[in-house]
Design a protein around this motif. Structure first.
Motif, short mmCIF file in Angstrom:
data_model
loop_
_atom_site.label_atom_id
_atom_site.label_comp_id
_atom_site.label_asym_id
_atom_site.label_seq_id
_atom_site.Cartn_x
_atom_site.Cartn_y
_atom_site.Cartn_z
N GLY A 1 1.07 -1.17 -0.05
CA GLY A 1 -0.02 0.04 -0.07
C GLY A 1 0.89 1.29 0.07
N TYR A 2 2.13 1.28 0.70
CA TYR A 2 2.74 2.48 0.63
C TYR A 2 3.44 2.67 -0.52
CZ TYR A 2 6.78 5.28 1.81
OH TYR A 2 7.58 6.50 1.86
N LEU A 3 4.06 1.46 -1.24
CA LEU A 3 4.67 1.93 -2.55
C LEU A 3 3.45 2.43 -3.66
CD1 LEU A 3 6.83 -1.48 -2.52
CD2 LEU A 3 7.37 0.81 -2.11
N ARG A 4 2.37 1.89 -3.43
CA ARG A 4 1.36 2.26 -4.39
C ARG A 4 1.03 3.95 -4.24
NH1 ARG A 4 -2.17 -1.25 -3.39
NH2 ARG A 4 -1.72 -2.76 -5.07
N SER A 5 1.00 4.05 -3.12
CA SER A 5 0.69 5.42 -2.50
C SER A 5 1.55 6.39 -3.25
CB SER A 5 0.39 5.58 -1.23
OG SER A 5 1.70 5.52 -0.42
#
Length: 332
Positions: free
Chosen positions: A158-162
């Protein structure tokens, strides 16, 4: 010099000195303003005065006049020659000719060396990708420590996508990565080109290392199902930026190859001949890095649609390719 020679030299000077002084005045004006800004009559007198001065110089050498007079005439005729016959091209003309003819011609003549740069980058990326898949610890070996924080194998998907889709560059972790990547790649491009003269090895190794970083970073995102997303994000500026690295590598390798394989020439002559195109490759790489910085600064985070990101990055890449393949063919 005997008395007779002195009298002959003085008489020779007296008969022609007025013409030489007029020519010197015109040459000084041409050097200061440029021949294209002089009146037609002045330019005509400059050309005629140059021809008369060369005749005087030939006569002075033939009858062995004093050395001071010969040196004066040699210097005057050399200045007049440059004023009359040297290219009168302005800076704008030189820049235009560089982009419309000389630079793309140099790229085409150096295609083998540029391909070597592409292969080094590609093999480095493939190696970094495969090593990461074998052991995630390789990520920390290749990636500089100031970038690993937050964007490591320990980060959540989720962090990488954000951070890929964060439209605010100040909040984007990838924005920091891109800023580092640009400054890093600029330094790498300079080192690659400058160190290529040392038998090609530094240029090849540095390009390979740059590929290792790219491959490991891509493998991290592919592992989380974000390979397509990261590819679009990188495409906006990365196609231009990484191509510039490969071109700089090609210039460095060309210099190194001139030393390794000088052929019938000496090392010095071979290096001079290779340097003509190699310097142009370095200048092209520098221009491409500036364009990549503009794409990164204005479009990377403003454009959120992934298809548009790919279209921008690879569309600009196709424009570079068309320019390199088609520009300057008539002049050649």
């Amino acid at each position: 010099m005997d008395q007779t020679s002195l009298l002959r030299s003085a008489r020779f000077r007296a008969e022609r000195e007025a013409d030489w002084q007029m020519l010197e005045t015109l040459v000084t004006e041409a050097e200061r303003r440029g021949l294209h800004r002089m009146e037609f009559s002045a330019a005509r007198d400059l050309a005629a005065g140059y021809r008369r001065a060369t005749t005087s110089l030939a006569i002075a050498r033939e009858i062995s006049l004093d050395r001071a007079l010969l040196e004066y005439l040699e210097a005057l005729t050399a200045r007049a020659y440059l004023s009359v016959y040297a290219p009168q091209e302005r800076v704008g003309g030189l820049i235009s000719r560089f982009f419309t003819a000389s630079a793309p011609q140099a790229l085409r003549r150096s295609w083998v060396f540029i391909v070597i740069g592409v292969l080094c980058m590609g093999l480095g990326a493939l190696t970094g990708y495969l090593l990461y898949n074998e052991n995630e610890a390789w990520f920390f070996v290749f990636m500089p420590s100031d970038l690993a924080d937050g964007r490591s194998p320990e980060a959540t998907t989720g962090y990488l996508r954000s951070v890929i889709y964060d439209s605010d560059p100040d909040h984007s972790g990838l924005g920091a990565f891109a800023t580092f990547l640009f400054s890093h790649n600029t330094r790498i491009a300079i080192f690659i080109f400058g160190l290529g003269v040392f038998l090609c090895a530094p240029a090849i190794l540095l390009t390979f290392y740059n590929g290792l970083i790219l491959g490991a970073f891509m493998a991290l995102h592919v592992d989380r199902g974000l390979g397509w997303d990261l590819g679009g994000w990188l495409s906006v500026h990365g196609v231009t930026e990484l191509t510039a690295i490969c071109i700089a590598c090609g210039g460095g390798v060309k210099l190194g190859a001139a030393i390794l394989f000088p052929g019938q020439n000496t090392w010095r002559v071979a290096l001079q001949l290779a340097g003509r195109d190699a310097v142009k490759l370095a200048l092209v790489a520098a221009v491409m890095l500036v364009v990549a910085a503009l794409l990164e600064g204005f479009l990377r985070q403003l454009v959120q649609d992934m298809g548009t990101r790919y279209a921008i990055g690879w569309g600009v890449g196709l424009l570079w390719l068309a320019w390199a393949l088609l520009a300057g063919r008539r002049q050649a």
